[in-house]
Write a protein that holds these residues in place. Structure first.
Motif, PDB file in Angstrom:
ATOM      1  N   ALA A   1      13.664   3.729   6.682  1.00 35.93           N
ATOM      2  CA  ALA A   1      14.241   3.627   5.355  1.00 35.93           C
ATOM      3  C   ALA A   1      15.713   4.025   5.386  1.00 35.93           C
ATOM      4  O   ALA A   1      16.559   3.366   4.787  1.00 35.93           O
TER       5      ALA A   1
ATOM      6  N   PHE B   1      -7.854   7.943  -3.124  1.00 36.18           N
ATOM      7  CA  PHE B   1      -7.148   7.432  -1.957  1.00 36.18           C
ATOM      8  C   PHE B   1      -5.770   8.085  -1.825  1.00 36.18           C
ATOM      9  O   PHE B   1      -4.992   8.120  -2.769  1.00 36.18           O
TER      10      PHE B   1
ATOM     11  N   ARG C   1      -2.732   4.642   6.886  1.00 25.91           N
ATOM     12  CA  ARG C   1      -1.636   5.056   6.028  1.00 25.91           C
ATOM     13  C   ARG C   1      -0.999   6.332   6.562  1.00 25.91           C
ATOM     14  O   ARG C   1       0.223   6.469   6.570  1.00 25.91           O
ATOM     15  N   ALA C   2      -1.870   7.257   7.003  1.00 25.57           N
ATOM     16  CA  ALA C   2      -1.353   8.514   7.540  1.00 25.57           C
ATOM     17  C   ALA C   2      -0.482   8.240   8.758  1.00 25.57           C
ATOM     18  O   ALA C   2       0.588   8.840   8.922  1.00 25.57           O
ATOM     19  N   GLN C   3      -0.907   7.283   9.586  1.00 26.04           N
ATOM     20  CA  GLN C   3      -0.101   6.961  10.770  1.00 26.04           C
ATOM     21  C   GLN C   3       1.229   6.359  10.374  1.00 26.04           C
ATOM     22  O   GLN C   3       2.275   6.696  10.927  1.00 26.04           O
ATOM     23  N   ARG C   4       1.182   5.439   9.392  1.00 25.69           N
ATOM     24  CA  ARG C   4       2.410   4.756   9.014  1.00 25.69           C
ATOM     25  C   ARG C   4       3.392   5.710   8.341  1.00 25.69           C
ATOM     26  O   ARG C   4       4.595   5.542   8.434  1.00 25.69           O
TER      27      ARG C   4
ATOM     28  N   ARG D   1      -7.744  12.533   3.447  1.00 29.83           N
ATOM     29  CA  ARG D   1      -7.110  12.375   4.752  1.00 29.83           C
ATOM     30  C   ARG D   1      -7.815  13.244   5.800  1.00 29.83           C
ATOM     31  O   ARG D   1      -8.109  12.783   6.901  1.00 29.83           O
TER      32      ARG D   1
ATOM     33  N   ALA E   1      -8.394   2.784   6.150  1.00 30.13           N
ATOM     34  CA  ALA E   1      -7.113   2.591   5.475  1.00 30.13           C
ATOM     35  C   ALA E   1      -6.377   3.911   5.326  1.00 30.13           C
ATOM     36  O   ALA E   1      -5.160   3.977   5.488  1.00 30.13           O
ATOM     37  N   THR E   2      -7.132   4.968   5.037  1.00 35.94           N
ATOM     38  CA  THR E   2      -6.495   6.286   4.915  1.00 35.94           C
ATOM     39  C   THR E   2      -5.836   6.690   6.224  1.00 35.94           C
ATOM     40  O   THR E   2      -4.703   7.160   6.235  1.00 35.94           O
ATOM     41  N   ARG E   3      -6.557   6.475   7.324  1.00 38.02           N
ATOM     42  CA  ARG E   3      -5.988   6.842   8.626  1.00 38.02           C
ATOM     43  C   ARG E   3      -4.748   6.017   8.916  1.00 38.02           C
ATOM     44  O   ARG E   3      -3.719   6.548   9.333  1.00 38.02           O
TER      45      ARG E   3
ATOM     46  N   GLY F   1      14.087  -1.716   1.426  1.00 41.21           N
ATOM     47  CA  GLY F   1      14.773  -0.456   1.682  1.00 41.21           C
ATOM     48  C   GLY F   1      16.155  -0.448   1.054  1.00 41.21           C
ATOM     49  O   GLY F   1      16.563   0.533   0.429  1.00 41.21           O
ATOM     50  N   ILE F   2      16.851  -1.563   1.182  1.00 37.78           N
ATOM     51  CA  ILE F   2      18.219  -1.631   0.685  1.00 37.78           C
ATOM     52  C   ILE F   2      18.280  -1.441  -0.825  1.00 37.78           C
ATOM     53  O   ILE F   2      19.144  -0.747  -1.345  1.00 37.78           O
TER      54      ILE F   2
ATOM     55  N   LEU G   1     -12.307   2.255   3.593  1.00 37.83           N
ATOM     56  CA  LEU G   1     -11.449   3.209   2.895  1.00 37.83           C
ATOM     57  C   LEU G   1     -10.954   4.283   3.845  1.00 37.83           C
ATOM     58  O   LEU G   1      -9.766   4.621   3.864  1.00 37.83           O
ATOM     59  N   LEU G   2     -11.868   4.802   4.655  1.00 33.68           N
ATOM     60  CA  LEU G   2     -11.448   5.866   5.563  1.00 33.68           C
ATOM     61  C   LEU G   2     -10.461   5.320   6.591  1.00 33.68           C
ATOM     62  O   LEU G   2      -9.482   5.985   6.935  1.00 33.68           O
TER      63      LEU G   2
ATOM     64  N   GLY H   1      17.739   1.219   6.744  1.00 36.35           N
ATOM     65  CA  GLY H   1      17.887   0.145   5.789  1.00 36.35           C
ATOM     66  C   GLY H   1      18.966   0.466   4.775  1.00 36.35           C
ATOM     67  O   GLY H   1      19.726  -0.404   4.379  1.00 36.35           O
ATOM     68  N   GLY H   2      19.032   1.717   4.371  1.00 39.90           N
ATOM     69  CA  GLY H   2      20.004   2.095   3.371  1.00 39.90           C
ATOM     70  C   GLY H   2      21.438   1.917   3.862  1.00 39.90           C
ATOM     71  O   GLY H   2      22.331   1.692   3.056  1.00 39.90           O
TER      72      GLY H   2
ATOM     73  N   GLN I   1     -17.580  -0.606   2.731  1.00 42.25           N
ATOM     74  CA  GLN I   1     -16.548  -0.127   1.804  1.00 42.25           C
ATOM     75  C   GLN I   1     -16.045   1.252   2.209  1.00 42.25           C
ATOM     76  O   GLN I   1     -14.840   1.481   2.308  1.00 42.25           O
ATOM     77  N   ILE I   2     -16.981   2.157   2.448  1.00 37.89           N
ATOM     78  CA  ILE I   2     -16.577   3.523   2.784  1.00 37.89           C
ATOM     79  C   ILE I   2     -15.805   3.538   4.086  1.00 37.89           C
ATOM     80  O   ILE I   2     -14.735   4.157   4.184  1.00 37.89           O
TER      81      ILE I   2
ATOM     82  N   ALA J   1      12.011   1.455  -0.823  1.00 35.77           N
ATOM     83  CA  ALA J   1      11.254   1.879   0.357  1.00 35.77           C
ATOM     84  C   ALA J   1      10.103   2.763  -0.113  1.00 35.77           C
ATOM     85  O   ALA J   1      10.281   3.615  -0.973  1.00 35.77           O
TER      86      ALA J   1
ATOM     87  N   ASN K   1      13.266  -4.716   5.139  1.00 31.01           N
ATOM     88  CA  ASN K   1      14.572  -4.076   5.065  1.00 31.01           C
ATOM     89  C   ASN K   1      15.194  -4.254   3.691  1.00 31.01           C
ATOM     90  O   ASN K   1      15.819  -3.335   3.160  1.00 31.01           O
TER      91      ASN K   1
ATOM     92  N   ALA L   1     -11.012  11.641   6.642  1.00 30.14           N
ATOM     93  CA  ALA L   1     -10.847  10.474   7.508  1.00 30.14           C
ATOM     94  C   ALA L   1     -10.570  10.899   8.943  1.00 30.14           C
ATOM     95  O   ALA L   1     -11.023  10.258   9.894  1.00 30.14           O
ATOM     96  N   GLU L   2      -9.805  11.983   9.102  1.00 31.80           N
ATOM     97  CA  GLU L   2      -9.492  12.437  10.464  1.00 31.80           C
ATOM     98  C   GLU L   2     -10.742  12.987  11.155  1.00 31.80           C
ATOM     99  O   GLU L   2     -10.986  12.726  12.328  1.00 31.80           O
TER     100      GLU L   2
END
Ligand code: HEM
Ligand SMILES: Nc1ncnc2c1ncn2[C@@H]1O[C@H](COP(=O)(O)OP(=O)(O)OP(=O)(O)O)[C@@H](O)[C@H]1O
Ligand SMILES: Nc1ncnc2c1ncn2[C@@H]1O[C@H](COP(=O)(O)OP(=O)(O)OP(=O)(O)O)[C@@H](O)[C@H]1O
Ligand SMILES: [Mg+2]
Ligand SMILES: [Mg+2]
Lengths: 57, 249, 228, 215, 228, 215
Positions: free
Chosen positions: A50, B236, A39-42, B242, A35-37, D123-124, A32-33, A53-54, A28-29, D128, D120, B245-246
């Protein structure tokens, strides 16, 4: 009469359940860590997408 | 009581608790392993076989400590839940909810080992005897508490709802404890007294002590680790998670 | 991929349901747990006489399976109806009956299958004689999908109602009775040393029939219930 | 997508359509056409029967009389499914799935337009960053936007929109208008119910006013 | 009548619930019918051996009552939560616990009471020995309101959830078990010619306690479940 | 009803009010007053936290920090119940009761203003003739009007209205404005969330704009 099998089975149960308790928590731990990483990358390249897309409409 | 509350508040900041738990959980696990390793070794190889039950009585060394843990953890969970409900301390919510799966694990061990023990002793895996039944109900209660906790989105509301259920369920504890007294039962009555005169042989006691202390230590380690996981899940996306995690790659 | 094929639609539905199941992991075990609880209640209510228990064991197990299936029935279409998903199913380019069939089978796999897997344990709790276990398992394996399919019709009929609760049970139970009679009957036959295959074959035949007819009926029922 | 040839049959044509509940008429016999590239605003006070009309057109309710043609052919279940996308009061999103997972499923069920991806679409419609949010945690307007994203992905040329503007902020209303405009430019058609309290999309527009009710 | 008194609020609630009940007349009988079906299923599953049936009769009746109560539990607060009525209860100038108590008692009177009235008939169906009937009735009369009150806590805890289904059962049954043990136990005691009053007195004491504590707990649970 | 004396404490005062979900702030610390005879428009895009704010003020959600005073006294459950009426997204009407029966019950629960009868309230909101219609058979806008009737009967001086204009036709919007106006004239106060897409009631009005969200 030998009760050895029963004794072994009982101690196996004990060990297995406690092992599960230990491993499940660790996983679990770690998850979680990770997933955090992820997310930070994404979060970094996301804004340009975005904006793109707009503008499609 | 106030000093307890203050202590929880000091420890209660999520990053502080994370550091505390990450630091101490391995120690608790490690010492638990040591103590239990001695206990199991002594129980299996040192204690002489019982003249009536043969080797099967060695199951006692895991059955009885687990059974006691299953009830003690429930009581502790209810206490944490009560503190959490009254003073709204987040750390207590987390701790109460971390108790439930560990308690369920020990209850499961009790049921399984008791059941395995019952096969040679009573000639059946299971019987609808009051103590066995109430222990099974205790398992359901644990499952209910965790189930409720995970069924609600908002973590704090979930913890409070599940905590309330845990408190309501406390009525079951005396029923388990005194079931053998109130109803006649297949199951062993009160035989082991840690303090004062016990009706079992003195040579059998040291490994039992070891297992009792070992399971307690394991519980502490597991509680810290599980509470830490829950704490991380709640936080989270926060900055400190963060950075953690790093650094912990 | 302008119009999805039958297979694509089924895959999408499967993916969705598995995700939902994963998100609410606990729910998957609930029917099995419920059956366990019914059994516990029974054993307690009977006061724990082993002989008596062994005699009624197969019957209690069947009733428990049936009741837990019944309770799970409400989750078959209700959620989809309330949030408007069912409207979208009706507007989809794949036949509604197909979606109903897929949904029902997934529902069976996630509610009844765990129960089936737990049956040996539950049988032990009720002290069912070992020899009867294989027949019981076979009967449940054929009977529970049949129950799910029959239940789908009832769930579809009542899906338009706000709170159906017990009405579902009332409508479903008459349909369930034949399944129960043959299912429990074959175990009883085995207990008396008779040949249980007759009942099992009938269950199998019923299952094949229901696999074809029940989705069509349920789809029609959904259209009626949503006032179309 | 149907072509814009002016001699083509109307994308949606209703002839003598009427619906009654327990023999009390909800809307009288209606006849109207909606061509490709055209929007029909359905107006009427509260209880005038707008929702009922849209549900009849979608095939969710059965008309008492009259019939509906889609692209010149009489509407049956199979044809309807390929031609019609419906946005009603209910979100059609599973509360326990994330926004993105919901779209994925609905695309699997209805198919989707070529070259449009669920991400997408989010986003639209201005969601997003909400890809991984459970639908139950969205606010009223955000839920509406999720439905709009589903609509945007749908390959159906006829949009039936029941009060698409409700719960949306100004920017959201603008979004609906832009979506309808883009859809019509692609040769689609849209039926929109509204109370006239909002801006209508700046496109070729017919109007249908339902009487009755108290409005 | 600017602020309503406790009594006025209770009367309004009673009037509302009776009207709703009248509008859905069928629902009032459903718990009793469900219990009847459970009993019939049992009789079928056991293959109709009169002696066996008579032995398990009291147990089956208790389980049937308990399960039908369990199923009815979902209607206790769910409907009011979904249409926003419960929000308005929380905003009302009378204590929420009072409304919960009144609602629970009405719910008991409309779901469990019909079952209680049908018990003599059902007992006859299961060939319960006549002598046990009065004790069974007394135990059910004390036990079912207790079940309703305990159930109210569980229903309140799960009211915020979309689909609680079987979770309700899982949470309620541990609380129900003591009631079942004493309830069925007192009938079993009577069957063996022992004095059943001990169990009945315990049930009575539990009922008095629950009448006070359960509404308070349930009200707290509702506030938590609706995230307050 | 509180008097209009200008030195009186504000009917509703929020001080440093903030709310967080799972530790993510939904709205920051807010402080505002609403006097008797005054309306507060709560503005903000979709997901800005308007609904959440109103639910916190109603006491349906517990604030994380800050406090709410009603008429100068700190708000507790008993006081709130007498001071606050809340109109949310949910109708709070039983689908199987008629419009009138629903009002009767809600009056029994909340009390009602002197000299106001449920039947008259139905007439005021334009549901005359629908007294004996089951709530489930009302259209979206008619359900909203039923909620408005309940509000009209409530003796509470502070109205919390969450998107009261949604689903209403033009005449319905006008109705809400007239109701708010009359209520303020009687010394009440109202908090109204809106997206700014609608006409605001012609009364003494403050505005509160919530940021955040995506609007
Ligand atoms: C599934 C079966 C069983 C379950 C659920 C079970 C449960 C329990 C529980 C809950 C306790 C703690 C009671 C307390 O401290 O108040 C306990 C203690 C004990 N059990 Fe079991 N048990 C089972 C089978 C057995 C069997 C088969 C034996 C041996 C024949 C046994 C021997 C003992 C002994 C000696 C104690 C310590 C009693 C004392 O001094 O407190 N148990 N068991
Ligand atoms: N399920 C139903 N059963 C019976 N009558 C209904 C039902 N749904 C709606 N009605 C009635 O039918 C009429 C038309 O309802 P409809 O929902 O189509 O109105 P609408 O134009 O969409 O109104 P709104 O603007 O308020 O949404 C109304 O008078 C309503 O009371
Ligand atoms: N139950 C919930 N759990 C978690 N997050 C939620 C929940 N409800 C709302 N949110 C989130 O909180 C934020 C504020 O929601 P809120 O409903 O207050 O917005 P709003 O201003 O009323 O928007 P709208 O105009 O769309 O109704 C949103 O970002 C939303 O996603
Ligand atoms: Mg409408
Ligand atoms: Mg809102």
């Amino acid at each position: 009469m030998s009760y050895l099998n029963y004794v072994i089975a009982a101690y196996m149960v004990f060990v297995v359940v406690l092992l599960w308790d230990f491993v499940a928590t660790r996983v679990q731990i770690a998850q979680l860590l990770r997933a955090t990483r992820l997310r930070a990358q994404r979060a970094k390249p996301a804004p340009t997408e975005a904006a793109d897309g707009g503008r499609i409409l | 009581m106030n000093s307890v509350v203050r202590w929880f508040h000091q420890l209660g900041s999520p990053p502080t608790f994370d550091r505390f738990a990450a630091r101490w959980a391995p120690w608790a696990y490690g010492s638990a392993l040591l103590v239990m390793a001695y206990g199991i070794w002594a129980a299996l190889f040192q204690v002489p076989a019982d003249y009536q039950q043969g080797d099967s009585f060695r199951i006692l060394y895991i059955h009885v400590p687990s059974a006691w843990m299953s009830m003690a953890i429930y009581a502790l969970m209810a206490i944490y839940a009560a503190i959490a409900l009254i003073w709204r301390i987040k750390l207590c919510e987390i701790l109460a909810m971390a108790c439930a799966p560990i308690g369920a694990a020990f209850t499961l061990i009790t049921l399984a080992t008791g059941s395995i023990w019952g096969r040679p002793m009573w000639g059946t895996w299971w019987d609808w005897d009051p103590r066995l039944t109430t222990e099974l109900i205790l398992l359901f209660l644990y499952l209910g508490v965790t189930g409720l906790y995970h069924a609600i989105d908002d973590r704090r509301a979930a913890a409070r709802a599940a905590g309330l259920l845990a408190i309501v369920g406390v009525v079951l504890l005396p029923v388990i404890r005194y079931s053998v007294v109130w109803w006649n039962s297949l199951h062993q009555g009160q035989t082991i007294r840690l303090l004062g005169e016990s009706s079992i042989d003195a040579s059998m006691l040291p490994p039992l002590f070891a297992m009792i202390i070992g399971t307690k230590l394991w519980f502490i380690g597991s509680l810290l680790a599980r509470a830490r996981a829950d704490n991380l899940r709640r936080e989270f996306g926060k900055d400190w998670v963060r950075t953690l995690a790093e650094t912990r790659r | 991929m302008s119009t999805p094929t039958l297979f694509q639609a089924a895959r999408a539905l499967l993916a969705r349901d598995l995700r939902l199941l994963w998100r609410r992991r606990g729910d998957a075990l609930q029917p099995a747990l419920f059956a366990l609880l019914v059994i516990v209640l029974f054993a307690l209510a009977l006061g724990g006489e082993p002989q008596l228990l062994a005699k009624v064991a197969a019957g209690v197990l069947w009733v428990a399976a049936l009741l837990s299936g019944l309770l799970a029935l409400d989750t078959l279409f209700r959620g989809d109806a309330e949030d408007g998903s069912l409207e979208q199913w009706m507007l989809a380019p794949v036949p509604l009956a197909w979606l109903v069939l897929v949904r029902t089978l997934i529902h069976w796999a996630t509610t009844a299958l765990p129960l089936l897997l737990a049956t040996p344990l539950l049988a032990e709790l009720l002290q069912l004689p070992r020899a009867q276990l294989p027949v019981l398992l076979a009967a449940l394996a054929l009977g529970t999908p049949l129950l799910s399919l029959l239940g789908a019709i009832v769930a579809a009929l009542t899906v338009g109602m706000r709170r159906s609760g017990i009405l579902v049970a009332l409508l479903a139970l008459p349909l369930y009775v034949p399944v129960l009679v043959f299912g429990a009957g074959s175990v009883a036959a085995a207990a008396q040393g008779l040949d249980p295959t007759g009942g099992l074959l009938l269950l199998g035949a019923g299952l094949v029939l229901a696999l074809v007819l029940a989705p069509l009926t349920a789809a029609a029922a959904i259209r009626i219930a949503l006032n179309c | 997508m149907p072509d814009l040839n002016p001699s083509a049959p109307p994308l949606l044509a209703a002839r003598g359509l009427s619906f009654a509940r327990n023999d009390a008429p909800v809307f009288g016999p209606l006849s109207f056409d909606v061509d490709a590239g055209e929007a029909l605003l359905v107006r009427g006070g509260n209880g005038a029967g707008k929702t009922t009309l849209l549900r009849v057109l979608a095939g969710l309710l059965r008309a008492d009389a009259g019939n509906v043609d889609l692209d010149g052919r009489s509407a049956r279940a199979g044809l309807r499914a390929r031609f019609v996308a419906y946005l009603g009061h209910l979100p059609a999103a599973k509360a326990d799935l994330t926004a993105l997972e919901n779209l994925d499923f609905l695309c699997g069920l209805h198919g989707r337009r070529r070259a449009q991806l669920p991400v997408n679409a989010l986003g639209i419609v201005g969601l997003a960053g909400y890809e991984d949010t459970l639908a139950r945690q969205l606010s009223a307007g955000q839920k509406k936007r999720l439905s709009l994203a589903r609509l945007w992905l749908s390959p159906a040329p006829v949009w039936l929109l029941d009060e698409p503007y409700a719960n949306l902020d100004l920017e959201g209303i603008e979004l609906v208008n832009r979506m309808v405009q883009a859809h019509l430019r692609d040769g689609g058609a849209a039926l929109v119910t509204t109370h006239g309290a909002y801006a209508a999309p700046p496109v070729r527009t017919k109007e249908l006013v339902l009487g009755g009710g108290d409005g």
